[in-house]
Write an enzyme that holds these catalytic residues in place. Structure first.
Site, PDB file in Angstrom:
ATOM      1  N   SER A  75       0.808  -1.286   0.085  1.00  0.00           N
ATOM      2  CA  SER A  75       0.006   0.149   0.016  1.00  0.00           C
ATOM      3  C   SER A  75       0.758   1.187   0.059  1.00  0.00           C
ATOM      4  O   SER A  75       1.976   1.122   0.249  1.00  0.00           O
ATOM      5  CB  SER A  75      -0.653   0.040   1.204  1.00  0.00           C
ATOM      6  OG  SER A  75       0.076   0.260   2.547  1.00  0.00           O
ATOM      7  N   LYS A  76       0.311   2.398  -0.418  1.00  0.00           N
ATOM      8  CA  LYS A  76       0.882   3.632  -0.497  1.00  0.00           C
ATOM      9  C   LYS A  76       1.455   3.926   0.930  1.00  0.00           C
ATOM     10  O   LYS A  76       2.590   4.577   0.987  1.00  0.00           O
ATOM     11  CB  LYS A  76      -0.159   4.569  -0.756  1.00  0.00           C
ATOM     12  CG  LYS A  76       0.715   5.852  -1.025  1.00  0.00           C
ATOM     13  CD  LYS A  76      -0.001   6.686  -2.403  1.00  0.00           C
ATOM     14  CE  LYS A  76       0.984   7.653  -3.093  1.00  0.00           C
ATOM     15  NZ  LYS A  76       0.921   7.749  -4.032  1.00  0.00           N
TER      16      LYS A  76
END
Ligand code: GLU
Length: 486
Positions: free
Chosen positions: A256-257
């Site tokens: 994920s970011k």
């Protein structure tokens, strides 16, 4: 070899950046096409009008170009099966939606958002395993439907999932995957804004673009049964599917970011080489039997095979990417490194200074084994570009002895007498001073390095002196003596 000339595609939705997972999908498709004499198509899936981002397509195309993943057909290329941007193909989707409606495989639905919300809430209250549309509008009479359409009532078109056998997917990576037909919702095919959903557009285009193998991320596996039904209902041949493993953070959560950069552009902008990034993403879910890690693009094309793609999630390990970057950087010819270093110089604080190619090439040779990024040819050895502003205190404490100044003065005398000293000349001079004064060489090597570079580490000291040249060496020793010889 695959028994036909395959046609594969990368079909991103333009979100503003290219996710590294997308880069891997694009790369695997590219490698699959290249290694099987196939064609690689780029198709832009921009039917979600709420998620449109300005310049997203341009960015995407630029990033693919930077990565060297050249496609045979795409929005900015000619091809027999265009247009390759979904928003330019709306008539086509409507034609097939109509066909499905005429054959009873799809129907108009006029339910209001309020009714759909109430339905979902009711199903949740009843703890049904899955919220599904209740086919309410399937029961409308033909004349009702006609009247509603004539009065422009907002509507969508839904897939009519009929009871039947389980839907089977014969996935090239995951093997046989089965879905109960009952769990498949009457998916919206055409939205209220007249745009198709991903499902309809994806299937229609894969068919019309003659895609033979759909290679995409595992997150699309749950959509695949809907696609298979669409192929069946439209009477089309089903392509082969290969769903690539998820990308995971080191703690095994979905990449994920929040846990670092996921945009391929960020890696490019942070100085990663395309060769290293592609080599790295190639290994996220694929390996050869000997677990080799360093691959050039040619070697990837030669070795890639979909049979060797793993099912298990692939951990994104940034240390490995850094290591690969260093390896790919080292593998480059000096002439290429020189061009890169000169570009990097223009962005650095030394942009106004000029250094000869000859000088920079010497630095490249001396630092090659010591850097992982091109910018480290500057940041890790500023002493090649300017004189030291200070001397590392820890090195002084450890290496600067009572007789250091005296020994340096003697060394200085020796080299002053030399004309264009070579590496060996510096070495001989140092040997002589050490011998004449009955001390080990280290008693000179460390202080000399300290005064010419300001630090305690770097390339071999004689390389360092030779690259800097007599004038700089003499000046720096002089200056240091005034500071350190108190
Ligand atoms: N448009 C989808 C995406 O953004 C494509 C999925 C597929 O390849 O079918 O990833």
């Amino acid at each position: 070899m695959i028994n036909e000339y395959p046609r594969v595609r990368f079909a991103p939705s333009p979100t503003g950046y290219l996710h590294v997972g997308g880069l891997r999908t694009a790369l695997y498709n590219y490698l699959f096409a290249k290694s099987n004499d196939g064609k690689f198509v780029l198709r832009i899936e921009d039917t979600d009008r709420n998620r449109l981002v300005e310049n997203a397509v341009e960015n995407l195309i630029n990033t693919l170009k930077w990565a060297g993943l050249d496609y045979d057909e795409g929005p900015d290329k000619s091809g027999e099966y265009g247009p390759y941007t979904q928003s330019e193909r709306l008539d086509i989707y409507h034609k097939y939606a109509k066909q499905l409606i005429e054959n009873g495989k799809a129907y108009y639905c006029f339910c209001s958002p309020e009714r759909l919300t109430a339905l979902r809430e009711e199903q949740q209250r009843l703890k049904l395993p899955q919220a599904k549309y209740d086919k309410h509008c399937l029961n409308l009479s033909k004349s009702d439907v006609q009247a509603k359409l004539a009065s422009n009532e907002p509507h969508v078109v839904r897939l009519n999932v009929e009871p039947g056998e389980r839907v089977l997917i014969d996935d090239l990576i995951r093997g046989r995957v089965e879905f109960e037909r009952e769990v498949i919702d009457d998916q919206v095919l055409i939205k209220a804004d007249g745009y198709p959903t991903y499902h309809l557009a994806n299937v229609v285009d894969d068919h019309l673009m003659k895609i033979t193998h759909v290679i995409r991320g595992e997150e699309w596996l749950s959509s695949t049964p809907k696609h298979i039904l669409l192929y069946e209902y439209l009477g089309w041949e089903i392509p082969k599917f290969a769903h690539l493993p998820l990308l995971l953070n080191p703690d095994k959560s979905k990449l994920s970011k929040r846990q670092g950069d996921v945009a391929a552009e960020d890696y490019r902008d942070n100085g990663y080489l395309r060769e290293a990034l592609l080599n790295f993403v190639a290994l996220l879910g694929w390996s050869t039997s000997d677990n080799k890690e360093f691959f050039t693009m040619e070697e990837l094309i030669e070795n890639f095979s979909i049979d060797r793609v793993h099912k298990a999630g692939a951990v994104f390990n940034i240390e490995k990417l850094n290591w690969l970057n260093a390896e790919h950087l080292r593998a480059k010819p000096a002439s290429e490194l020189l061009a890169m270093l000169k570009d990097e110089m223009k962005k650095s604080k030394y942009a106004d200074k000029s250094f000869s190619d000859e000088y920079l090439l010497l630095i490249i040779e001396a630092m090659r084994e010591r850097v992982s990024f091109i910018k480290e040819y500057i940041d890790n050895c500023p002493y090649f570009y300017e004189e030291p502003h200070s001397y590392d205190e820890a090195v002084i404490a450890k290496r600067w002895k009572e007789d250091s100044a005296d020994l340096l003065r003697k060394f200085l005398e020796k080299i002053k007498a030399l004309e264009n000293p070579t590496k060996e000349d510096y070495e001989n001079s140092l040997d002589q001073v050490a011998q004449e004064n009955g001390v080990g060489k280290g008693r000179l090597i460390h202080p000399i390095r300290l005064v010419v570079s300001g630090v305690g580490i770097g390339p071999g000291v004689f390389d360092l002196l030779y690259i800097l040249g007599k004038e700089k060496v003499v000046n720096r020793i002089h200056k240091a003596l005034t500071v350190l010889d108190k």
